[in-house]
Design a protein around this motif. Structure first.
Motif, mmCIF file in Angstrom:
data_model
loop_
_atom_site.group_PDB
_atom_site.id
_atom_site.type_symbol
_atom_site.label_atom_id
_atom_site.label_comp_id
_atom_site.label_asym_id
_atom_site.label_seq_id
_atom_site.Cartn_x
_atom_site.Cartn_y
_atom_site.Cartn_z
ATOM 1 N N MET A 64 67.705 57.035 41.920
ATOM 2 C CA MET A 64 68.774 56.681 41.258
ATOM 3 C C MET A 64 69.168 57.434 40.067
ATOM 4 N N GLN A 123 74.968 56.218 38.693
ATOM 5 C CA GLN A 123 74.392 55.076 39.528
ATOM 6 C C GLN A 123 73.993 53.776 38.842
ATOM 7 N N SER A 174 77.053 52.285 36.678
ATOM 8 C CA SER A 174 78.003 51.535 37.782
ATOM 9 C C SER A 174 77.237 50.327 38.365
ATOM 10 N N THR A 175 75.983 50.252 38.738
ATOM 11 C CA THR A 175 75.457 49.172 39.222
ATOM 12 C C THR A 175 75.043 48.024 38.065
ATOM 13 N N GLU A 219 78.878 50.657 50.887
ATOM 14 C CA GLU A 219 78.623 51.169 49.405
ATOM 15 C C GLU A 219 77.256 50.783 48.796
ATOM 16 N N ARG A 251 74.520 53.575 47.817
ATOM 17 C CA ARG A 251 74.120 53.647 46.403
ATOM 18 C C ARG A 251 72.759 53.572 46.231
ATOM 19 N N GLN A 252 71.979 52.981 47.016
ATOM 20 C CA GLN A 252 70.575 52.971 46.929
ATOM 21 C C GLN A 252 69.704 54.167 47.609
ATOM 22 N N SER A 257 76.462 58.723 48.280
ATOM 23 C CA SER A 257 77.702 58.499 47.700
ATOM 24 C C SER A 257 78.594 57.856 49.055
#
Length: 394
Positions: free
Chosen positions: A1, A5, A8-9, A366, A370-371, A376
């Motif tokens: 990641m 990212q 955002s997480t 999402e 994301r993972q 994306s």
């Protein structure tokens, strides 16, 4: 990641706490404004008790930092808000302490210092951005300083019991400080619960996806074997049958040895994506970039499976909620890049109106993308329809 990212997480993981901090910070700013208006006569009176520099400096710094704290709540970064709240909290006891250096020790005032009216407000700022122990320590220090100041400046006049005044002020302030700390703690618990629920749902979805993939793989092998046997009885040995039989045997060997595909060719990747789409909607319009079929590029199986699962979830959501008559999927594979777009002409939806317990978009689309390293997901929805864009880049 990647770093973006991760940021955002992290932001998503503290959304409720951040929202509470912003609300309380604005409430504190309103409190500073109200006290400034109410204390104008007391501020003017205090100016006659201490040298001129202390009163205007204190008014500007104490109330200015309180207003700055409220203004900072509109900043997108929570770190800025915490810094502004800490400055507002610390300014109050510092300026209250500096009163002793400014007082001439001769002039007295029966009304006391104006700071004694709102030590709890500064403590609210501390409770908003600090942990409980330092917040209560701040409240105690601020209350003790201003109450001792009142006792000193009222020396020639009848005075109340200093200990009683301190304890009364602390009990009054504790009610609001404790409520603020409890509210922020509730936000942290809510964020932790949501994060745990989303992680559990993502793991469960991944396990389900692996099981579905295994079932599809077994079914594919079964079909290859049976079709090969049937072809032998009907057509005998042919070059195409030999190739089909070798493929079936290779797939059987992979199944018995537990081999898991690590990469897919362009054709295999498109087959996975098309299978995921048609499993949900057999009549789906699935278009591809035909030039990609000539490429020898290999794509990570993890990326293709994740996109296929997110694609299937997007189509399921459209079938259930969109009330659309037309749905389509387009796929574009290029070197080190995969793009899939799901479109419908349904009624669309407002992301803010989706209940928190509905994890389909947040987790299955999402969250899954994301993972995925390099993944994306972008969702654009309006009354004209919904577009879900899924992507992966090496």
């Amino acid at each position: 990641m990647n770093n973006d990212q991760q940021v955002s997480t992290s932001d998503a993981a503290h959304r409720s706490t951040d929202r509470l901090i912003r609300i309380i910070g604005r409430f504190v700013g309103v409190g500073y404004g109200a006290y400034l208006l109410l204390l104008i006569p007391d501020i003017a009176r205090t100016g006659a008790v201490v040298p001129g520099w202390w009163t205007p400096t204190t008014v500007v710094l104490v109330f200015g930092t309180g207003f700055a704290f409220a203004a900072s709540t509109f900043h997108p970064r929570i770190e800025v808000i915490r810094i502004a709240g800490s400055i507002a909290a610390l300014t109050f006891p510092v300026m209250a302490g500096l009163w002793w250096t400014a007082w001439d020790g001769v002039t007295f005032d029966q009304g006391g210092t104006f700071l004694a009216a709102f030590p709890g407000l500064a403590a609210l700022a501390a409770a908003t951005v600090w942990r409980p122990v330092p917040a209560f320590a701040h409240m105690t220090i601020s209350v003790v300083i201003v109450q001792l100041t009142n006792q000193a400046v009222r020396e020639p006049f009848p005075r109340s019991n200093a200990v009683a005044d301190i304890f009364f002020a602390m009990m009054f302030c504790t009610v609001f400080v404790a409520a603020t700390l409890a509210a922020v703690r509730t936000g942290r618990i809510l964020d932790s619960t949501i994060s745990t629920a989303q992680n559990d749902a993502a793991r469960a979805a991944a396990a389900d996806a692996r099981e579905v993939e295994r079932e599809r793989f077994d079914a594919l092998i079964h079909d290859e074997v049976m079709s090969s046997l049937l072809a032998v009885t009907r057509h005998g040995r042919t070059p195409s049958l030999a190739r089909q039989a070798r493929s079936a045997l290779a797939h059987l060997d992979e199944l018995t040895t537990g081999t898991v595909f690590e990469t897919f060719s362009a054709e295999e990747a498109l087959a996975q994506l098309r299978s995921a789409a048609t499993t949900v909607d057999e009549s789906i319009e699935f278009t591809v970039n035909e030039r990609v079929l000539e490429r020898t590029e290999q794509y990570p199986a993890e990326a293709i499976r994740a996109i296929a699962a997110a694609l299937a979830e997007a189509l399921r959501n459209s079938l259930i909620h969109a009330r659309s008559s037309t749905r389509s999927v387009s796929a574009l594979l290029a070197p080190s890049t995969v793009h899939v777009t799901v479109r419908d002409d349904g009624i669309g939806f407002d992301r803010r109106s989706v209940p928190p317990h509905r994890l389909g978009v947040a987790v299955s689309i999402e969250g899954r993308m994301r993972q995925l390293d390099g993944g994306s997901a972008d969702i654009d929805s309006s009354t004209a329809g919904t577009i879900v864009r899924l992507g992966w880049k090496r």
